[in-house]
Design a protein around this motif. Structure first.
Motif, PDB file in Angstrom:
ATOM      1  N   VAL A 154       0.826  -1.217   0.000  1.00 55.53           N
ATOM      2  CA  VAL A 154       0.000   0.000   0.000  1.00 55.53           C
ATOM      3  C   VAL A 154       0.862   1.271   0.000  1.00 55.53           C
ATOM      4  CG1 VAL A 154      -1.729   1.332   1.278  1.00 55.53           C
ATOM      5  CG2 VAL A 154      -2.028  -1.128   0.977  1.00 55.53           C
ATOM      6  N   PRO A 155       1.930   1.359   0.817  1.00 55.05           N
ATOM      7  CA  PRO A 155       2.811   2.536   0.700  1.00 55.05           C
ATOM      8  C   PRO A 155       3.465   2.655  -0.677  1.00 55.05           C
ATOM      9  CG  PRO A 155       3.161   1.473   2.814  1.00 55.05           C
ATOM     10  CD  PRO A 155       2.281   0.560   2.010  1.00 55.05           C
ATOM     11  N   ILE A 156       3.856   1.524  -1.270  1.00 58.63           N
ATOM     12  CA  ILE A 156       4.465   1.579  -2.608  1.00 58.63           C
ATOM     13  C   ILE A 156       3.452   2.089  -3.623  1.00 58.63           C
ATOM     14  CG2 ILE A 156       5.412   0.170  -4.474  1.00 58.63           C
ATOM     15  CD1 ILE A 156       6.723  -1.580  -2.354  1.00 58.63           C
ATOM     16  N   LEU A 157       2.232   1.597  -3.542  1.00 56.06           N
ATOM     17  CA  LEU A 157       1.180   2.089  -4.431  1.00 56.06           C
ATOM     18  C   LEU A 157       0.911   3.570  -4.200  1.00 56.06           C
ATOM     19  CD1 LEU A 157      -1.448  -0.814  -4.318  1.00 56.06           C
ATOM     20  CD2 LEU A 157      -0.163  -0.061  -6.320  1.00 56.06           C
ATOM     21  N   THR A 158       1.025   4.001  -2.963  1.00 61.40           N
ATOM     22  CA  THR A 158       0.790   5.414  -2.645  1.00 61.40           C
ATOM     23  C   THR A 158       1.863   6.304  -3.265  1.00 61.40           C
ATOM     24  OG1 THR A 158      -0.295   4.815  -0.568  1.00 61.40           O
ATOM     25  CG2 THR A 158       0.505   7.071  -0.769  1.00 61.40           C
ATOM     26  N   ILE A 159       3.116   5.874  -3.212  1.00 56.52           N
ATOM     27  CA  ILE A 159       4.187   6.623  -3.879  1.00 56.52           C
ATOM     28  C   ILE A 159       3.907   6.725  -5.375  1.00 56.52           C
ATOM     29  CG2 ILE A 159       6.647   6.602  -4.478  1.00 56.52           C
ATOM     30  CD1 ILE A 159       7.174   5.238  -1.796  1.00 56.52           C
ATOM     31  N   PHE A 160       3.489   5.626  -5.952  1.00 52.95           N
ATOM     32  CA  PHE A 160       3.142   5.609  -7.373  1.00 52.95           C
ATOM     33  C   PHE A 160       1.994   6.567  -7.651  1.00 52.95           C
ATOM     34  CE2 PHE A 160       0.831   3.650 -10.966  1.00 52.95           C
ATOM     35  CZ  PHE A 160       1.838   3.693 -11.918  1.00 52.95           C
ATOM     36  N   SER A 161       0.988   6.567  -6.770  1.00 50.93           N
ATOM     37  CA  SER A 161      -0.163   7.452  -6.938  1.00 50.93           C
ATOM     38  C   SER A 161       0.245   8.919  -6.831  1.00 50.93           C
ATOM     39  CB  SER A 161      -1.215   7.125  -5.875  1.00 50.93           C
ATOM     40  OG  SER A 161      -2.258   8.071  -5.874  1.00 50.93           O
ATOM     41  N   ASN A 192       8.065  19.231   1.078  1.00 48.80           N
ATOM     42  CA  ASN A 192       9.303  18.803   1.723  1.00 48.80           C
ATOM     43  C   ASN A 192       9.199  17.338   2.145  1.00 48.80           C
ATOM     44  OD1 ASN A 192       7.945  18.726   4.311  1.00 48.80           O
ATOM     45  ND2 ASN A 192       8.148  20.962   4.363  1.00 48.80           N
ATOM     46  N   VAL A 193      10.262  16.827   2.705  1.00 44.55           N
ATOM     47  CA  VAL A 193      10.331  15.412   3.076  1.00 44.55           C
ATOM     48  C   VAL A 193       9.291  15.065   4.140  1.00 44.55           C
ATOM     49  CG1 VAL A 193      11.806  13.617   4.061  1.00 44.55           C
ATOM     50  CG2 VAL A 193      12.768  15.279   2.460  1.00 44.55           C
ATOM     51  N   TYR A 194       9.020  15.979   5.037  1.00 41.10           N
ATOM     52  CA  TYR A 194       8.025  15.724   6.090  1.00 41.10           C
ATOM     53  C   TYR A 194       6.659  15.413   5.490  1.00 41.10           C
ATOM     54  CZ  TYR A 194       5.129  16.389  10.222  1.00 41.10           C
ATOM     55  OH  TYR A 194       4.229  16.203  11.246  1.00 41.10           O
ATOM     56  N   ASP A 195       6.283  16.140   4.438  1.00 46.49           N
ATOM     57  CA  ASP A 195       4.993  15.899   3.789  1.00 46.49           C
ATOM     58  C   ASP A 195       4.938  14.489   3.199  1.00 46.49           C
ATOM     59  OD1 ASP A 195       4.048  18.560   4.275  1.00 46.49           O
ATOM     60  OD2 ASP A 195       5.348  19.234   2.641  1.00 46.49           O
ATOM     61  N   ILE A 196       6.024  14.095   2.539  1.00 45.67           N
ATOM     62  CA  ILE A 196       6.068  12.758   1.931  1.00 45.67           C
ATOM     63  C   ILE A 196       6.011  11.683   3.012  1.00 45.67           C
ATOM     64  CG2 ILE A 196       7.442  11.185   0.520  1.00 45.67           C
ATOM     65  CD1 ILE A 196       8.590  13.679  -0.878  1.00 45.67           C
ATOM     66  N   ASN A 197       6.781  11.863   4.071  1.00 44.90           N
ATOM     67  CA  ASN A 197       6.769  10.884   5.161  1.00 44.90           C
ATOM     68  C   ASN A 197       5.397  10.794   5.823  1.00 44.90           C
ATOM     69  OD1 ASN A 197       9.465  10.256   4.772  1.00 44.90           O
ATOM     70  ND2 ASN A 197      10.193  11.701   6.315  1.00 44.90           N
ATOM     71  N   GLY A 198       4.733  11.940   5.955  1.00 45.03           N
ATOM     72  CA  GLY A 198       3.394  11.939   6.537  1.00 45.03           C
ATOM     73  C   GLY A 198       2.411  11.166   5.677  1.00 45.03           C
ATOM     74  N   GLY A 199       2.479  11.366   4.354  1.00 41.13           N
ATOM     75  CA  GLY A 199       1.608  10.624   3.447  1.00 41.13           C
ATOM     76  C   GLY A 199       1.875   9.134   3.491  1.00 41.13           C
ATOM     77  N   LEU A 200       3.153   8.763   3.586  1.00 37.21           N
ATOM     78  CA  LEU A 200       3.498   7.338   3.642  1.00 37.21           C
ATOM     79  C   LEU A 200       3.076   6.717   4.966  1.00 37.21           C
ATOM     80  CD1 LEU A 200       7.016   7.307   1.933  1.00 37.21           C
ATOM     81  CD2 LEU A 200       4.809   6.629   0.982  1.00 37.21           C
ATOM     82  N   LEU A 201       3.175   7.481   6.053  1.00 38.34           N
ATOM     83  CA  LEU A 201       2.705   6.966   7.341  1.00 38.34           C
ATOM     84  C   LEU A 201       1.206   6.693   7.286  1.00 38.34           C
ATOM     85  CD1 LEU A 201       3.131   6.274  10.312  1.00 38.34           C
ATOM     86  CD2 LEU A 201       2.816   8.707  10.850  1.00 38.34           C
ATOM     87  N   LYS A 202       0.476   7.604   6.676  1.00 32.86           N
ATOM     88  CA  LYS A 202      -0.958   7.374   6.498  1.00 32.86           C
ATOM     89  C   LYS A 202      -1.212   6.081   5.729  1.00 32.86           C
ATOM     90  CE  LYS A 202      -3.030  11.990   6.424  1.00 32.86           C
ATOM     91  NZ  LYS A 202      -3.844  12.896   5.587  1.00 32.86           N
ATOM     92  N   SER A 203      -0.500   5.894   4.640  1.00 36.46           N
ATOM     93  CA  SER A 203      -0.725   4.711   3.806  1.00 36.46           C
ATOM     94  C   SER A 203      -0.382   3.431   4.558  1.00 36.46           C
ATOM     95  CB  SER A 203       0.105   4.810   2.516  1.00 36.46           C
ATOM     96  OG  SER A 203       1.494   4.719   2.790  1.00 36.46           O
ATOM     97  N   LEU A 204       0.625   3.492   5.415  1.00 35.46           N
ATOM     98  CA  LEU A 204       0.987   2.322   6.223  1.00 35.46           C
ATOM     99  C   LEU A 204      -0.159   1.966   7.170  1.00 35.46           C
ATOM    100  CD1 LEU A 204       3.564   0.526   6.628  1.00 35.46           C
ATOM    101  CD2 LEU A 204       4.075   1.945   8.607  1.00 35.46           C
ATOM    102  N   VAL A 205      -0.740   2.969   7.803  1.00 32.59           N
ATOM    103  CA  VAL A 205      -1.873   2.742   8.702  1.00 32.59           C
ATOM    104  C   VAL A 205      -3.065   2.188   7.929  1.00 32.59           C
ATOM    105  CG1 VAL A 205      -3.546   3.857  10.230  1.00 32.59           C
ATOM    106  CG2 VAL A 205      -1.128   4.514  10.322  1.00 32.59           C
TER     107      VAL A 205
END
Length: 259
Positions: A154-161, A192-205
């Motif tokens: 799901v995080p990988i798909l989110t990066i792709f999205s 910035n990197v914080y935004d990307i990390n926040g989005g990936l944390l959401k996708s992990l959850v």
């Protein structure tokens, strides 16, 4: 009035009962995860199912979401002379909110429903009882591969999205005559990197929520084909509802007050 209160009470009790079962299953799986006996092949099969087979749907939905965002915002930015921020706003919206949520909803509808139906069928045909007879913990043996696959894919798909959605917005903006460098520079300025990390944390959850809800609903299936169908519907409804609720909570926690 009494009948209405009775119906509301039953619905509330059912809601809390299922929520408690989901939490109980999640705790059970996490506790037994370190020593779980799981076939690597089953994990890779689930990763293909969750990730590879969802790429097309995620691509289409993300691209057109990015385009629609560009359509809705570009004219307003041009009106106020702020076209230099359009790329960053689209990218920020995709990264923080749209990509994690849309990917979660796609996976919940396409894969979560399938997981629930598969496990529900195993339950009503007594295949889970057979696993238990062989000394296996059916919750761990069946649930862990699906949970691990969702946590990875799901995080990988989110990066792709994120990438596809931002590019979709760029296509419309470029069509309207905005220079590519303006679009790129605004992304560099606002994201910035914080935004990307926040989005990936959401996708992990969301990946964990989708898989654990699908498994929990599947394990509770009963009553033959009708029960499996109801279980499948319940898994999708609950997954989408929890994704949207958690999205508000995580957005407030991660991005509330940030500029």
């Amino acid at each position: 009035m009494v009948k209405w209160l009775e119906t509301l009470g039953k619905a509330t009790a059912s809601f809390l009962d299922l929520l408690g079962w989901i939490a109980s299953l999640a705790f059970h799986v996490l506790v037994h995860l370190p020593r779980a006996r799981v076939d690597l092949r089953s994990i890779t099969d689930q990763m293909e199912r969750v990730g590879v087979q969802s790429v097309f749907m995620v691509s289409v939905i993300s691209a057109f979401t990015g385009m629609v965002m560009a359509v809705q915002t570009l004219d307003q930015f041009l009106k106020f002379g702020a076209s230099g921020y359009i790329g960053g706003v689209i990218a920020l919206s995709m990264i923080r909110e749209m990509s994690p949520v849309l990917t979660g909803i796609v996976v919940a509808g396409r894969v979560g429903s399938s997981m629930a139906a598969e496990i529900g069928t195993m339950k009503v045909t007594e295949q889970l009882d057979a696993l238990r007879a062989f000394g296996l913990d059916e919750y761990v043996f069946v649930g862990v591969p699906r949970i691990l696959a969702s946590l990875v894919m799901v995080p990988i798909l989110t990066i792709f999205s994120m990438t596809v959605g931002t590019f979709g917005g760029y296509l419309y903006v470029a069509f309207r005559g905005i220079h590519p460098l303006i679009f790129k520079d605004s992304i560099t300025l606002l994201v910035n990197v914080y935004d990307i990390n926040g989005g990936l944390l959401k996708s992990l959850v969301y990946g964990f929520v989708i898989s654990i809800v699908a498994c929990a609903c599947g394990f509770r299936a009963e009553g033959g084909a009708k029960g499996v169908g109801e279980t499948t519907t319940l898994a999708v409804v609950w997954s989408n509802m929890l994704i949207l609720i958690l999205n508000y909570m995580l957005s407030t926690l991660l991005f509330g007050g940030r500029v």
